[in-house]
Design a protein around this motif. Structure first.
Motif, mmCIF file in Angstrom:
data_model
loop_
_atom_site.group_PDB
_atom_site.id
_atom_site.type_symbol
_atom_site.label_atom_id
_atom_site.label_comp_id
_atom_site.label_asym_id
_atom_site.label_seq_id
_atom_site.Cartn_x
_atom_site.Cartn_y
_atom_site.Cartn_z
ATOM 1 N N THR A 267 -5.857 -1.368 -7.257
ATOM 2 C CA THR A 267 -5.467 -2.382 -6.288
ATOM 3 C C THR A 267 -5.609 -3.773 -6.896
ATOM 4 O OG1 THR A 267 -7.699 -2.550 -5.371
ATOM 5 C CG2 THR A 267 -6.231 -0.884 -4.420
ATOM 6 N N ARG A 268 -5.239 -4.766 -6.113
ATOM 7 C CA ARG A 268 -5.339 -6.152 -6.591
ATOM 8 C C ARG A 268 -6.796 -6.522 -6.849
ATOM 9 N NH1 ARG A 268 -1.766 -11.008 -3.969
ATOM 10 N NH2 ARG A 268 -1.994 -12.495 -5.686
ATOM 11 N N ARG B 187 0.833 -1.204 0.000
ATOM 12 C CA ARG B 187 0.000 0.000 0.000
ATOM 13 C C ARG B 187 0.865 1.250 0.000
ATOM 14 N NH1 ARG B 187 -4.416 1.649 -2.049
ATOM 15 N NH2 ARG B 187 -2.984 3.250 -2.716
ATOM 16 N N GLU C 57 2.172 1.790 -3.520
ATOM 17 C CA GLU C 57 1.110 2.324 -4.380
ATOM 18 C C GLU C 57 0.913 3.815 -4.128
ATOM 19 O OE1 GLU C 57 -2.276 -0.038 -3.533
ATOM 20 O OE2 GLU C 57 -1.574 -1.796 -4.654
#
Length: 325
Positions: free
Chosen positions: A53-54, A37, A40
């Motif tokens: 995100t995933r 996180r 990112e």
């Protein structure tokens, strides 16, 4: 982990870059592998974009896989992974074109990315831009997919030889031989299914990529994308052909299993018919009636044995004459 690649094909870690002004202007590719996180957030601050995100990458809606936001082009592709194992799967890879840079987000290590990094220095200097790199990356992915299909064809051909060739040679095989081959067939079917799903995803991505201005304005990149689209179409047809061969091999294996089982049942059925007349003769002379003339004959016992043998031999040779044995 985040790795950035510059136009001279050298790489650097972005953890030391704390602000957008510190990011070298010649960085053309930022590769994010299983980003945290914090990583990112770091990329979002550097490039001014929202990093999916995933869970966002797993969304199957077209509006969530291909869209434009804040002058950044977002795309998601499904790539085949773990092709050398018994459980090949698909992994979703995020592709972002922002300015003259390409950003990739992935949570797996497909072989195509390692091949692309190894061949990065071979890309002509005039094609080292974000859009051109994306087209080259897609070309590498398609080349790797073609290699996977070629390897699958070779292994399926060997499997077909084992199923049919050894049977034609009348080689003695274990009783569970075909059952084990069915598991191999199922594994190849899963692999080809995943390849077809990946090709469909890439085909949709190329259709969307053709509408991106950065691609339309670059003639070489546009031609490369067109060639990749044709390759995807050819590979899709080839994958469909392989899938048909696998279906045939599956049906044939099941048919051979049924034939072997029927052969076993036929042997027991013929054996029961062969021994039925002798059993009838033995049953007649096993009855406890007081008046049975044959019981007092000195030739009664050998005659009864002779009748039992003849009654068993005659059906046996009759079945051989009919070709049932």
């Amino acid at each position: 982990m985040i790795t950035a690649y510059r136009s001279n094909c050298t790489s650097l870690e972005l953890s030391a870059v704390t602000a957008a002004s510190d990011l070298p202007s010649d960085v053309i590719w930022i590769d994010m592998v299983e980003p945290t996180r914090e990583e990112e957030d770091h990329i979002e601050k550097l490039l001014g974009i929202d990093v999916p995100t995933r869970d966002d990458l797993k969304d199957i809606e077209p509006s969530s896989r291909f869209y434009v936001e804040k002058d950044a082009v977002y795309m998601t592709a499904s790539l085949v992974w773990k092709v050398a194992t018994d459980i090949p799967t698909l992994t979703d890879v995020g592709l972002i074109l922002v300015g003259n840079r390409l950003v990739t987000i992935r949570y797996a290590n497909p072989t195509s990315f390692a091949l692309f990094v190894a061949a990065l220095h071979r890309i002509p200097a005039d094609m080292r831009s974000g859009a051109a790199l994306l087209a080259k990356l897609l070309e590498t992915i398609i080349d790797r997919t073609a290699e996977v299909l070629e390897q699958a064809v070779v292994r399926i051909d060997i499997l077909s030889t084992h199923v049919f060739g050894e049977r034609a040679k009348k080689v003695r095989r274990p009783s569970n031989f075909l059952e084990e081959k069915l598991r191999d067939v199922a594994g190849y079917h899963r692999l080809i299914s995943k390849v077809r799903d990946s090709l469909m995803s890439l085909s949709r991505l190329l259709t969307f990529l053709h509408t991106v201005p950065a691609v339309q304005q670059d003639h070489d990149t546009k031609d490369l994308c067109r060639n990749v689209s044709r390759d995807i179409q050819s590979l899709s047809e080839h994958a469909s052909f392989i899938s048909g061969n696998i279906t045939f091999l599956l049906d044939a294996s099941l048919g051979l299993i049924n034939i072997e089982q029927n052969s076993i049942i036929k042997i027991f059925s013929i054996a029961s018919v062969v021994f039925l007349p002798p059993t009838l003769v033995a049953s007649v002379y096993g009855m406890n009636f007081q008046f049975m003339p044959e019981l007092h004959s000195p030739f009664g016992y050998p005659l009864s044995l002779l009748v039992m043998v003849i009654s068993a031999v005659v059906p046996f040779f009759f079945f051989r004459w009919k070709g049932w044995l």
